[in-house]
Design an enzyme around this catalytic site. Structure first.
Site, PDB file in Angstrom:
ATOM      1  N   SER A 152       0.872  -1.370   0.053  1.00  8.96           N
ATOM      2  CA  SER A 152      -0.162   0.004  -0.037  1.00  8.96           C
ATOM      3  C   SER A 152       0.926   1.459   0.101  1.00  8.96           C
ATOM      4  CB  SER A 152      -0.960  -0.023   1.297  1.00  8.96           C
ATOM      5  OG  SER A 152      -0.364   0.027   2.611  1.00  8.96           O
TER       6      SER A 152
ATOM      7  N   HIS B 179     -39.850  23.427 -11.354  1.00  9.92           N
ATOM      8  CA  HIS B 179     -40.100  22.851 -12.474  1.00  9.92           C
ATOM      9  C   HIS B 179     -39.556  23.111 -13.811  1.00  9.92           C
ATOM     10  CE1 HIS B 179     -43.674  20.735 -10.428  1.00  9.92           C
ATOM     11  NE2 HIS B 179     -43.780  22.276  -9.844  1.00  9.92           N
TER      12      HIS B 179
ATOM     13  N   SER C  32     -14.012  24.543 -28.740  1.00 10.68           N
ATOM     14  CA  SER C  32     -14.113  23.596 -29.306  1.00 10.68           C
ATOM     15  C   SER C  32     -12.998  23.421 -30.506  1.00 10.68           C
ATOM     16  CB  SER C  32     -15.491  23.578 -30.315  1.00 10.68           C
ATOM     17  OG  SER C  32     -15.468  22.640 -31.211  1.00 10.68           O
TER      18      SER C  32
ATOM     19  N   LYS D 170     -17.437  28.441 -30.523  1.00  9.14           N
ATOM     20  CA  LYS D 170     -17.873  27.730 -29.090  1.00  9.14           C
ATOM     21  C   LYS D 170     -16.857  28.297 -28.143  1.00  9.14           C
ATOM     22  CE  LYS D 170     -20.253  24.761 -28.232  1.00  9.14           C
ATOM     23  NZ  LYS D 170     -20.768  23.572 -28.124  1.00  9.14           N
TER      24      LYS D 170
ATOM     25  N   GLU E  94     -18.864  21.787 -15.830  1.00  7.18           N
ATOM     26  CA  GLU E  94     -19.528  20.582 -16.324  1.00  7.18           C
ATOM     27  C   GLU E  94     -18.687  19.428 -15.711  1.00  7.18           C
ATOM     28  OE1 GLU E  94     -20.237  20.218 -20.905  1.00  7.18           O
ATOM     29  OE2 GLU E  94     -19.181  21.933 -20.555  1.00  7.18           O
TER      30      GLU E  94
HETATM   31  N1  ARG Z   1      -1.334  -1.041   5.339  1.00  7.97           N
HETATM   32  C1  ARG Z   1      -2.355  -1.646   6.377  1.00  7.97           C
HETATM   33  C2  ARG Z   1      -3.471  -0.704   5.950  1.00  7.97           C
HETATM   34  O1  ARG Z   1      -3.631   0.307   5.385  1.00  7.97           O
HETATM   35  C3  ARG Z   1      -1.784  -1.240   7.826  1.00  7.97           C
HETATM   36  C4  ARG Z   1      -2.361  -1.911   8.847  1.00  7.97           C
HETATM   37  C5  ARG Z   1      -1.994  -3.604   8.580  1.00  7.97           C
HETATM   38  N2  ARG Z   1      -2.083  -4.389   9.378  1.00  7.97           N
HETATM   39  C6  ARG Z   1      -1.839  -5.667   9.406  1.00  7.97           C
HETATM   40  N3  ARG Z   1      -2.040  -6.403  10.599  1.00  7.97           N
HETATM   41  N4  ARG Z   1      -1.508  -6.214   8.215  1.00  7.97           N
HETATM   42  O2  ARG Z   1      -4.545  -1.210   6.340  1.00  7.97           O
END
Ligand code: ARG
Length: 463
Positions: free
Chosen positions: A23, A156, A277, A283, A290
């Protein structure tokens, strides 16, 4: 490479699993909060005698160095170290040796990530409030400049009753104020420390979660360690607040997209806030508005992702929860982008008061005020409604687009209660003068609203 959790494993992690479970590619966003949490945790450990003062000092110095390196772009995050928590901890041990290995005493990544996310979300809520205040101020300033402008009010999408343009603009200021209040509530709920809950059950070590909370300037501490590590309500609440706020921005955008179409011609957006455009040379498109409308869909998606992510999870922490970050981060950055660009767009738009006034006479929008005139003369409202309805029908039949084109004689044929004073009530200006009730489109009530917002938003002088 040896994982910090690798003691019981007999094999290294498959490269595909490393790639799949990491992550760090997104949770590096939390580095600052992670380091703040670790600093508070280390101080608490020292206070409890779980690490020495000297070790604590080394940890502090090491973490400060890491923070500086990350901010200068010198820190190398490593994918095989999974997440932001382990990247920072591993580097700390690298830099200061054994003291670094003591930092994770009485702490789990489960309470650590919950803390980081709470601190991050609280800061985002604060940022959103600031941007909301700026947009509110822009709308109030524009409303202050447009005190005399009258525009059609719609229901409306049909002409309903003329309203003051300032009144219409201030309606959005009310919405945005509720948004700011919601972010304020969300922020309060973020500021509860989960640190000390550890993996889920707390710890046998003599820790002091109140102490860490105080060091982090958090208002409160968890009461149930299982809830503390498994709760993501605050993140969902933020995403909801962002979704509702984006809905408001989207409605304003939708309205202004219509208003700046030459068919309406109520506003002219600044060239710097439009695009053209590639084929049609004439345009000038309201792409910014948008896209605000379009990005609202993304923010809704973020909220839905978080709700669905959490709905099936048994207590306590589950790895699924790692997936909370991309939608939470996205909802915050998307809302930030929308608010940031809308404020200057609102400030630079030109209102076409003449065209609005003209449109505010189309479709007999003074009919209701005319009926109220009869009520004042003692006619029961249902009868008055019928009389004015017949007046409208007569105008339609005889090709007259305005009620004011009827003669007093014609009106008196419909009701003997009409007299010459009725003409003052007709047309957009007549209506705007007539409104009196609380919060109405009358001049006095709109002035009151402008005064309220000027004071609340600290705008020294509303034009
Ligand atoms: N990267 C994990 C998360 O974002 C951190 C916590 C992970 N905990 C574990 N016991 N694997 O949730």
């Amino acid at each position: 490479m040896n994982k910090s959790w690798g003691g019981r494993f007999t094999k290294g992690t498959d490269k595909r699993v490393e790639d799949f479970t990491e992550s760090i590619s997104f949770d590096r966003e939390l580095y600052r909060q992670d380091i703040c949490g670790s600093l508070a945790h280390a101080e608490m450990l020292a206070g409890a005698g779980l690490i020495s003062r000297a070790e604590c000092a080394r940890i502090r110095k090491g973490l400060s160095g890491i923070l500086a390196d990350i901010e200068n772009g010198k820190f190398k995050f490593r994918r095989e170290l999974e997440d932001v928590h382990m990247n920072i901890e591993a580097e700390l041990t690298n830099r200061i040796g054994d003291a670094g290995k003591r930092l994770h005493t009485a702490r789990s990544r489960n309470d650590q990530v919950a803390l980081d996310l709470r601190l991050w979300t609280a800061a985002q809520a604060e940022g959103a409030i600031e941007l909301l205040r700026a947009l509110q101020s822009a709308l109030v300033r524009r409303a202050g400049e447009q005190r005399d402008a009258i525009c059609p009010g719609f229901t409306h999408m049909q002409p309903a009753q003329p309203v003051l343009l300032a009144h219409q603009l201030l309606a959005y200021v009310e919405m945005l104020d509720r948004d700011a209040a919601r972010f304020g509530e969300c922020r309060k709920r973020c500021l509860v420390s989960p640190l000390g809950a550890c993996a889920l059950a707390g710890t046998s070590l003599p820790t002091d979660p109140q102490d860490t909370a105080k060091r982090l300037a958090l208002d409160a501490v968890f009461d149930n360690s299982i809830d503390a590590v498994s709760d993501r309500d605050f993140a969902i609440e933020f995403a909801f607040d962002a979704a509702l706020c984006a809905m408001h921005l989207s409605r304003l955008s939708e309205e202004w997209i219509l208003w700046c179409s030459p068919i309406f011609g109520f506003i002219e957006l600044d060239d710097a806030f439009c695009t053209g455009s590639s084929i049609m040379p004439q345009k000038k498109n309201p792409d910014v508005l948008e896209l605000i409308r379009g990005k609202t869909a993304r923010v809704y998606g973020d909220l839905m992702s978080l709700l669905v992510l959490m709905k099936g999870l048994p207590l306590a922490y589950n790895r699924d929860m790692q997936e909370d970050k991309p939608p939470l981060f996205d909802s915050a950055s998307t809302l930030r982008a929308c608010l940031s660009v809308l404020e200057p767009l609102v400030m630079s738009a030109e209102f076409k008061a003449e065209r609005m006034l003209d449109a505010a006479s189309a479709g007999y929008p003074d009919a209701t005020i005319l009926a109220e005139y009869l009520v004042e003369k003692g006619v029961p409202f249902r009868e008055a409604h019928g009389i004015v309805g017949r007046a409208v029908a007569l105008c339609v039949k005889s090709g007259r687009p305005r009620l004011s084109q009827m003669s007093i004689g014609e009106l008196r044929e419909l009701s003997g209660r009409f007299d010459a004073g009725v003409l003052k009530r007709l047309g957009p200006a007549g209506c705007a003068k007539a409104y009196k009730s609380r919060g109405s489109s009358g001049r006095r009530e709109v002035e009151r609203q402008l005064g309220k917002w000027g004071k609340k938003l600290g705008i020294a002088k509303i034009v």
